[in-house]
Design an enzyme around this catalytic site. Structure first.
Site, PDB file in Angstrom:
ATOM      1  N   THR A   1      22.770  12.912  71.480  1.00  0.00           N
ATOM      2  CA  THR A   1      23.696  14.034  71.583  1.00  0.00           C
ATOM      3  C   THR A   1      23.942  14.402  73.038  1.00  0.00           C
ATOM      4  OG1 THR A   1      22.756  14.840  69.499  1.00  0.00           O
ATOM      5  CG2 THR A   1      24.190  16.347  70.714  1.00  0.00           C
TER       6      THR A   1
ATOM      7  N   GLU B   1      19.242   3.241  74.957  1.00  0.00           N
ATOM      8  CA  GLU B   1      19.119   3.848  73.639  1.00  0.00           C
ATOM      9  C   GLU B   1      18.237   2.973  72.760  1.00  0.00           C
ATOM     10  OE1 GLU B   1      18.945   5.487  70.102  1.00  0.00           O
ATOM     11  OE2 GLU B   1      19.698   6.543  71.878  1.00  0.00           O
ATOM     12  N   ALA B   2      17.243   3.590  72.108  1.00  0.00           N
ATOM     13  CA  ALA B   2      16.288   2.835  71.292  1.00  0.00           C
ATOM     14  C   ALA B   2      16.899   2.308  70.009  1.00  0.00           C
ATOM     15  CB  ALA B   2      15.077   3.707  70.973  1.00  0.00           C
TER      16      ALA B   2
ATOM     17  N   ASN C   1      23.205  14.718  61.564  1.00  0.00           N
ATOM     18  CA  ASN C   1      23.130  16.121  61.160  1.00  0.00           C
ATOM     19  C   ASN C   1      24.205  16.507  60.144  1.00  0.00           C
ATOM     20  OD1 ASN C   1      25.520  16.557  62.602  1.00  0.00           O
ATOM     21  ND2 ASN C   1      24.484  17.344  64.399  1.00  0.00           N
TER      22      ASN C   1
ATOM     23  N   MET D   1      26.617  18.529  60.634  1.00  0.00           N
ATOM     24  CA  MET D   1      27.894  18.789  61.319  1.00  0.00           C
ATOM     25  C   MET D   1      28.229  20.262  61.490  1.00  0.00           C
ATOM     26  SD  MET D   1      29.916  15.688  59.410  1.00  0.00           S
ATOM     27  CE  MET D   1      28.853  15.885  57.970  1.00  0.00           C
TER      28      MET D   1
ATOM     29  N   HIS E   1      15.454  22.085  63.699  1.00  0.00           N
ATOM     30  CA  HIS E   1      15.997  22.592  64.964  1.00  0.00           C
ATOM     31  C   HIS E   1      14.884  22.794  66.000  1.00  0.00           C
ATOM     32  CE1 HIS E   1      19.613  24.503  62.616  1.00  0.00           C
ATOM     33  NE2 HIS E   1      19.752  23.210  62.802  1.00  0.00           N
TER      34      HIS E   1
END
Length: 601
Positions: free
Chosen positions: A26, A47-48, A104, A106, A527
């Site tokens: 993100t 990025e993994a 997520n 959204m 979160h």
């Protein structure tokens, strides 16, 4: 696998990057996109997870739960939580280009002005509401609905506070069930104000939620599709997927410890990538502290137990973990209301202060209990947390979401049950419960007999739900907030279609019974924040990064993700994470110019 940019792992490792970003999620892709706007800079992203820009389960809004537990998910779990009856909770996190914004639900909203002003009160200059608003707007491209539907569907917006030219598309749903109007009207009948400017500094009241959906294509709008895909061909931007970063390379330069690159694994081989200016950790609230510890930055005892050499002692790394706690009540509903068409959740959202939700008879003694409990070792932080419970605090202590579905995995209708159910999600926004995320003690034995922890060892996630005297406050509050859901669903006009409560069972009536049910049914709203928090006035004694997001004790190293948030906010996180990324990128470029003006590079 050849990455989108066509560069191999070996070629990636040979590049001279100005900025090297760990995590193409993100925040990471947003930072990369903004830094790449300067054509003189070379930007690398590791990025993994895989790239999945064509993955229907990600792109189609109605399939939002299908990716959980798949190869696109890190599939983290908490430790057994004593406050939850020794249950462990699943913590999904995105292991894919785009990170958790690809997984997520959204939801798009912001916290209240006071949430961000609290960060600044703690000594983090430039992080108040007025400072962040331009970055909220910069990330967003809001699609206004047709005028004839705005009033009918309660779709309101303050255009002065809304972005129209940013990468992330936000929109209202095009279709709502009949309960949408009924729920709105019921809140209003109970004296709850309708919030027609929920993006403008206060989310208190009832309103219709926004989603990160591009209405022109009816697809999820997330960091990979919005920030990265349009600029993927840029010659100064290099993205390597399925590259697992093992640790940050820290070297002594001019008498200071500095980040000079990272070690990463790709297709079974190990490489080192270098950064001429900075390494930026955007691996999220779970893995940014994990990588700091694996690099030698953290609590000395934690590092020694893991077999990691201590390079910077900072006991705040991985601490200060805060999460939103959630319970879900389930009710019967008249089947005639029908089910909504698949899409992003189109819900009525309501944020309310504790004084509105809990009766005076209970809220006053509870407020006194809050004032008498030590809720933070940092005096100013404790005062902010306690003030949020004052009777005159017009802040969203609770979020209520009504939806036409059974959202409680513990409630399983009997076989053959043809009844229809709806849910009320009750989510605590300002928890007192705090926890930690740390690397595990040594699990690998090297050839020379030394033991070290590894990035492949999932970290120990202990949110500390309902733990300690301050956690007990959360349990008290969650127990009482359920009764408001009962009141709402029993009030007209919603009561015309909503029937009896089935979970908690109708036999659960006393406070003690509800308390036991809360322990057995509390889950996470996914979160997590705070594990690399800004230190503010206390500096390294209170946090991990300064107000410029620079890691204390290490040059050329920053963290830009939700981990830097010192206090939890009353909102879903993604809009704030994008704002953090936008502001972080701006500061990085600003500091580069300043160093040039001072002749430091």
């Amino acid at each position: 696998m050849v990455p989108l940019t066509g560069v191999s792992a070996a070629d990636f490792a040979c590049q001279d990057f100005d900025y090297l970003i760990v995590g193409g999620g993100t925040a990471g892709l947003a930072v990369a996109a903004r830094l790449s706007e300067n054509p003189s800079l070379s930007i690398g992203v590791l990025e993994a997870g895989p790239a999945a820009l064509g993955e229907a389960a990600i792109n189609e809004p109605g399939r939002f739960l299908e990716t959980l537990g798949t190869k696109y998910d890190w599939q983290f779990e908490t430790t057994p939580q004593a406050g939850l009856g020794d249950r462990t909770l699943v913590w999904p996190r995105g292991k894919v280009l785009g990170g958790t914004s690809a997984l997520n639900l959204m939801t798009w909203n912001r916290g209240s002005r006071q949430d961000y002003d609290a960060w600044e009160e703690l000594g983090n200059r430039g992080w108040g509401w007025d400072d962040l608003l331009p970055y909220f707007k910069k990330s967003e491209s809001f699609h206004s609905p047709e005028k004839e539907t705005q009033s009918h569907n309660r779709q309101h917006i303050d255009y002065k506070a809304t972005g129209t030219g940013g990468p992330i598309h936000t929109s209202y749903s095009k279709q709502y069930p009949i309960t949408h109007q009924l729920c709105h009207d019921t809140y209003v009948s109970l004296g709850i104000d309708e919030n027609k400017a929920h993006q403008a500094g206060s989310n208190v009241g009832v309103w219709t939620n926004l989603s990160t959906v591009n209405p022109e294509t009816n697809t999820r709008s997330y960091s990979a599709s919005a920030y990265y895909a349009p600029i993927a061909a840029k010659p100064n931007l290099f993205v390597l997927t399925e590259a697992l970063v093992k640790n940050v390379v820290l070297s002594h330069e001019d008498g200071q410890l500095s980040a000079t690159g990272v070690r990463f694994a790709h297709a079974g081989e190990e490489f080192v990538a270098s950064a001429l200016r900075e390494v930026i950790l955007s691996a999220g609230s779970i893995q940014s502290p994990q990588l700091l510890e694996l690099s030698g930055v953290g609590n000395p005892q934690v590092l020694r137990d893991a077999g990691v050499e201590v390079k910077v002692a900072n006991s705040n790394v991985g601490e200060n973990l805060q999460d939103h706690l959630m319970t879900v009540s389930v009710f019967e509903i008249d089947p005639s209301v029908g089910m909504p068409r698949p899409g992003a959740p189109a819900c009525v959202v309501c944020y309310l202060p504790a004084s509105t939700v809990i009766s005076d008879e209970i809220s006053k003694p509870l407020a006194s209990k809050v004032q008498e409990t030590e809720v933070s070792r940092i005096e100013k932080e404790g005062a902010i947390l306690k003030n949020r419970f004052e009777a005159d605090a017009n802040l969203g202590q609770f979020e209520y979401i009504f939806d036409l579905a059974n959202w409680n995995s513990n409630f399983k209708p009997e076989e053959g049950d043809d009844k229809m159910y709806c849910s009320m999600l009750q989510i605590l926004q300002y928890p007192f419960s705090k926890g930690s995320i740390h690397i595990r003690p040594s699990t690998m034995v090297e050839a020379d007999g030394s033991s070290i922890s590894s990035i492949t060892d999932k970290p120990i996630i202990d949110p500390g739900y309902y733990a300690g005297p301050h956690g007990e406050l959360d349990l008290d509050v969650m127990t009482h907030c359920i009764r408001f859901s009962d009141k709402l669903c029993a009030s007209a006009p919603l009561s015309d279609v909503v029937g009896s409560r089935v979970y908690p069972p109708s036999s659960v009536t006393s406070d003690d019974q509800l308390r036991e049910w809360v322990v057995e049914n509390t889950t996470t709203d996914w979160h997590p924040v705070g594990t690399c928090a800004m230190g503010g006035h206390g500096g390294i004694n209170s946090g991990v990064v300064d107000e410029r997001l620079r890691v204390y004790g290490v040059g050329r190293l920053r963290v830009v993700d939700a981990g830097i948030m010192p206090l939890q906010i009353s909102a879903h996180l993604q809009a704030t994470v994008y704002a953090i990324a936008e502001k972080g990128a701006h500061m990085i470029l600003e500091d580069m110019v300043k160093r040039r003006e001072l002749g430091e590079e």
